[in-house]
Scaffold this motif. Sequence first.
Motif, PDB file in Angstrom:
ATOM      1  N   PRO A   6       2.620  12.994 -13.049  1.00 33.38           N
ATOM      2  CA  PRO A   6       1.847  12.147 -13.950  1.00 33.38           C
ATOM      3  C   PRO A   6       2.659  10.958 -14.460  1.00 33.38           C
ATOM      4  N   GLY A   7       2.000   9.839 -14.583  1.00 33.38           N
ATOM      5  CA  GLY A   7       2.604   8.648 -15.164  1.00 33.38           C
ATOM      6  C   GLY A   7       1.535   7.802 -15.823  1.00 33.38           C
ATOM      7  N   ARG A   8       1.966   6.914 -16.700  1.00 36.27           N
ATOM      8  CA  ARG A   8       1.030   6.045 -17.418  1.00 36.27           C
ATOM      9  C   ARG A   8       1.245   4.605 -16.967  1.00 36.27           C
ATOM     10  N   ILE A   9       0.181   3.942 -16.563  1.00 32.47           N
ATOM     11  CA  ILE A   9       0.258   2.557 -16.117  1.00 32.47           C
ATOM     12  C   ILE A   9       0.535   1.669 -17.322  1.00 32.47           C
ATOM     13  N   ALA A  20       1.328  -1.872  -9.628  1.00 30.03           N
ATOM     14  CA  ALA A  20       1.460  -1.686 -11.069  1.00 30.03           C
ATOM     15  C   ALA A  20       2.810  -1.060 -11.383  1.00 30.03           C
ATOM     16  N   ILE A  21       3.185  -1.157 -12.656  1.00 31.63           N
ATOM     17  CA  ILE A  21       4.353  -0.448 -13.153  1.00 31.63           C
ATOM     18  C   ILE A  21       3.841   0.771 -13.908  1.00 31.63           C
ATOM     19  N   VAL A  22       4.439   1.912 -13.608  1.00 28.56           N
ATOM     20  CA  VAL A  22       4.046   3.170 -14.223  1.00 28.56           C
ATOM     21  C   VAL A  22       5.267   3.766 -14.919  1.00 28.56           C
ATOM     22  N   ASP A  23       5.039   4.317 -16.094  1.00 25.03           N
ATOM     23  CA  ASP A  23       6.091   4.998 -16.848  1.00 25.03           C
ATOM     24  C   ASP A  23       5.949   6.496 -16.598  1.00 25.03           C
ATOM     25  N   VAL A  24       6.984   7.066 -15.991  1.00 23.76           N
ATOM     26  CA  VAL A  24       7.018   8.507 -15.726  1.00 23.76           C
ATOM     27  C   VAL A  24       8.155   9.084 -16.556  1.00 23.76           C
ATOM     28  N   SER A  25       7.822   9.650 -17.690  1.00 21.08           N
ATOM     29  CA  SER A  25       8.822  10.251 -18.590  1.00 21.08           C
ATOM     30  C   SER A  25       9.967   9.292 -18.905  1.00 21.08           C
ATOM     31  N   TRP A  50      -3.602   7.207 -17.456  1.00 22.33           N
ATOM     32  CA  TRP A  50      -2.703   8.212 -16.893  1.00 22.33           C
ATOM     33  C   TRP A  50      -3.167   8.460 -15.474  1.00 22.33           C
ATOM     34  N   VAL A  51      -2.205   8.544 -14.551  1.00 21.43           N
ATOM     35  CA  VAL A  51      -2.530   8.752 -13.148  1.00 21.43           C
ATOM     36  C   VAL A  51      -1.601   9.808 -12.556  1.00 21.43           C
ATOM     37  N   LEU A  52      -2.040  10.394 -11.470  1.00 19.56           N
ATOM     38  CA  LEU A  52      -1.218  11.340 -10.723  1.00 19.56           C
ATOM     39  C   LEU A  52      -0.629  10.573  -9.536  1.00 19.56           C
TER      40      LEU A  52
END
Length: 88
Positions: A6-9, A20-25, A50-52
Amino acid sequence: MCLGVPGRITEIIDPNKKLAIVDVSGVKRQVNIACIVDDQNPPESCVGNWVLIHVGFAMNRIDEREAAETLKLLEEIIIAQGTMSNYE
């Protein structure tokens, strides 16, 4: 075994290429969001979602609760693997 993380765009860096840039922890990485955009959900509307993520692609949207639960499980797996390596 396939693993989705999981990460948040946080930002769209190229709407034409659907990047896109995604924040993963706390770790930011570039991902392709082509699998989750369409006419009703353009790239710009994805910020905050939030995306997988699997192999650099956002495969589908997930809700924040599901993301938190998955991140917690992944953390527990990492901890367990570290503990298990002490017995090898």
